[in-house]
Design an enzyme around this catalytic site. Structure first.
Site, PDB file in Angstrom:
ATOM      1  N   MET A  13       5.641 -55.249  19.518  1.00  0.00           N
ATOM      2  CA  MET A  13       5.983 -56.460  20.184  1.00  0.00           C
ATOM      3  C   MET A  13       5.971 -56.125  21.479  1.00  0.00           C
ATOM      4  SD  MET A  13       8.837 -58.068  17.470  1.00  0.00           S
ATOM      5  CE  MET A  13       9.018 -56.617  16.998  1.00  0.00           C
ATOM      6  N   MET A  61      10.020 -53.295  20.899  1.00  0.00           N
ATOM      7  CA  MET A  61      10.262 -54.403  21.882  1.00  0.00           C
ATOM      8  C   MET A  61      10.325 -53.856  23.185  1.00  0.00           C
ATOM      9  SD  MET A  61      13.143 -56.657  19.933  1.00  0.00           S
ATOM     10  CE  MET A  61      12.586 -57.358  17.986  1.00  0.00           C
ATOM     11  N   ASP A  70       7.625 -61.507   8.082  1.00  0.00           N
ATOM     12  CA  ASP A  70       8.697 -60.908   9.075  1.00  0.00           C
ATOM     13  C   ASP A  70       9.813 -61.959   9.871  1.00  0.00           C
ATOM     14  OD1 ASP A  70      10.202 -59.112  10.382  1.00  0.00           O
ATOM     15  OD2 ASP A  70       8.378 -58.356  11.680  1.00  0.00           O
ATOM     16  N   HIS A  83       5.707 -52.052  14.281  1.00  0.00           N
ATOM     17  CA  HIS A  83       5.250 -53.377  14.821  1.00  0.00           C
ATOM     18  C   HIS A  83       5.493 -53.551  16.236  1.00  0.00           C
ATOM     19  CE1 HIS A  83       6.494 -57.914  14.512  1.00  0.00           C
ATOM     20  NE2 HIS A  83       5.508 -57.839  15.207  1.00  0.00           N
ATOM     21  N   HIS A 139      10.130 -50.408   8.188  1.00  0.00           N
ATOM     22  CA  HIS A 139       9.447 -51.443   9.322  1.00  0.00           C
ATOM     23  C   HIS A 139      10.172 -51.189  10.646  1.00  0.00           C
ATOM     24  CE1 HIS A 139       7.429 -54.838  10.856  1.00  0.00           C
ATOM     25  NE2 HIS A 139       8.454 -55.149  11.317  1.00  0.00           N
ATOM     26  N   SER A 148      13.970 -53.252   7.598  1.00  0.00           N
ATOM     27  CA  SER A 148      13.438 -53.282   9.141  1.00  0.00           C
ATOM     28  C   SER A 148      14.879 -52.447  10.010  1.00  0.00           C
ATOM     29  CB  SER A 148      13.477 -54.606   9.844  1.00  0.00           C
ATOM     30  OG  SER A 148      13.408 -54.504  11.011  1.00  0.00           O
ATOM     31  N   MET A 155       4.634 -63.656  11.235  1.00  0.00           N
ATOM     32  CA  MET A 155       5.920 -64.101  11.669  1.00  0.00           C
ATOM     33  C   MET A 155       6.484 -65.132  11.224  1.00  0.00           C
ATOM     34  SD  MET A 155       6.739 -61.152  13.319  1.00  0.00           S
ATOM     35  CE  MET A 155       8.395 -61.644  13.632  1.00  0.00           C
ATOM     36  N   ASP A 179      10.406 -52.164  14.394  1.00  0.00           N
ATOM     37  CA  ASP A 179      10.333 -53.070  15.617  1.00  0.00           C
ATOM     38  C   ASP A 179      10.185 -52.444  17.232  1.00  0.00           C
ATOM     39  OD1 ASP A 179       9.955 -55.596  14.068  1.00  0.00           O
ATOM     40  OD2 ASP A 179      11.781 -55.303  13.531  1.00  0.00           O
TER      41      ASP A 179
HETATM   42  C1  DX5 Z   1      11.920 -59.772  14.691  1.00  0.00           C
HETATM   43  C2  DX5 Z   1      11.360 -58.568  14.081  1.00  0.00           C
HETATM   44  C3  DX5 Z   1      11.866 -58.411  12.742  1.00  0.00           C
HETATM   45  C4  DX5 Z   1      13.268 -58.239  12.307  1.00  0.00           C
HETATM   46  C5  DX5 Z   1      13.664 -59.106  10.996  1.00  0.00           C
HETATM   47  O1  DX5 Z   1      11.483 -60.035  15.998  1.00  0.00           O
HETATM   48  O2  DX5 Z   1      10.049 -58.452  14.145  1.00  0.00           O
HETATM   49  O3  DX5 Z   1      11.157 -57.193  12.078  1.00  0.00           O
HETATM   50  O4  DX5 Z   1      13.935 -56.843  12.272  1.00  0.00           O
HETATM   51  O5  DX5 Z   1      15.197 -59.142  11.055  1.00  0.00           O
HETATM   52  P1  DX5 Z   1      15.640 -60.422  10.071  1.00  0.00           P
HETATM   53  O6  DX5 Z   1      15.267 -59.730   8.773  1.00  0.00           O
HETATM   54  O7  DX5 Z   1      17.282 -59.930  10.527  1.00  0.00           O
HETATM   55  O8  DX5 Z   1      15.264 -61.440  10.450  1.00  0.00           O
HETATM   56 ZN    ZN Z   2       8.759 -56.739  12.841  1.00  0.00          ZN
END
Ligand code: DX5
Ligand code: ZN
Length: 230
Positions: A66, A35, A173, A64, A31, A6, A135, A33
């Site tokens: 969010m 946000m 994840d 992903h 991956h 990620s 999650m 993320d």
């Molecule tokens: C969390 C994200 C994850 C994050 C995981 O909100 O969706 O993808 O990058 O990070 P680690 O592996 O550090 O928990």
């Molecule tokens: Zn994620």
């Protein structure tokens, strides 16, 4: 078994270098993320970062979202080079049209579920998705501890997949390292997102290899892959 580093956990001064580091380390998917500071209490990066990384990398881009308003982001991320786009089941009645739109844009379709949401909420969508993202931390930040109470959800998702002959991937994840990845693999997960435990390593290649070995050994099918005695 898919290992998906990620990018959230990378060195933000060097997105391109870090994406290449994940590829060279043997990561299968990248991956990404996204946000928005509203669906979760953090802001990461947008489609422009994905667009500039696309020509540099052969990896499958696993986006992903969010985000509270994924409706306005699907097309920009598809155009930027996403291979899969995942939206959250917590968006309720907006989920079905979102899944249709992702499909229409030519991307693989993912559905994510947060820790407090019951797995039953994902059930109506299982035949429409390529990936179910369970999650294992509350989303928003990397580096949080794995929530063990999520293991039964993985088990249920694997049972539904088996019973109904469906083919969606089960992705986990949050707080995924060699040990927690193996715990998830044991109950049916096959796709492992990991930020801190991979990007945080100087020797990322070794960390990817170790995780791959751990999940392969833990997976329920592992015994069937052993060479037959003769
Ligand atoms: C969390 C994200 C994850 C994050 C995981 O909100 O969706 O993808 O990058 O990070 P680690 O592996 O550090 O928990
Ligand atoms: Zn994620």
């Amino acid at each position: 078994m898919i290992i998906a580093p990620s990018l959230l956990a990378c060195d933000y001064r060097h997105f391109a270098k870090e994406a290449l580091r994940a590829q060279k380390a043997g990561g299968d998917w990248l991956h990404l993320d996204i946000m928005d500071g509203h669906f979760v209490e953090n802001i990461s990066f947008g489609p422009e970062v994905v667009r500039v990384l696309r020509p540099l990398s052969k990896m499958f881009f696993d986006v992903h979202l969010m985000c509270s308003k994924p409706e306005i982001l699907l097309e920009p991320f598809a155009k930027a080079g996403a291979d899969n786009i995942t939206v959250h089941v917590e968006l309720g009645e907006r989920v079905t049209p979102l899944l249709w739109k992702i499909r229409a844009l030519g991307c693989k379709v993912g559905l994510a579920i947060n820790p407090p949401t019951a797995i039953a909420h994902a059930e109506p969508f299982l035949s429409q998705i390529d990936l179910l993202l369970i999650m294992t931390v509350n989303p928003g930040f990397g580096g949080q501890p794995f929530i063990h109470e999520m293991l039964p959800k993985i088990q249920q998702a694997a049972a539904w997949r088996r019973e109904r002959g469906l083919g969606y991937r089960i992705e986990v994840d949050g707080g995924i390292n060699r040990d927690t990845a193996a715990e998830c693999a044991r109950v049916g997960a096959d796709t492992f997102v990991s930020g801190t435990a991979l990007f945080g390593q100087r020797q990322m290649k070794r960390a990817v290899e170790t995780m791959r070995k751990a999940v392969t050994a833990a997976a329920p099918m592992a015994k069937h892959r052993e060479p037959a005695m003769c």
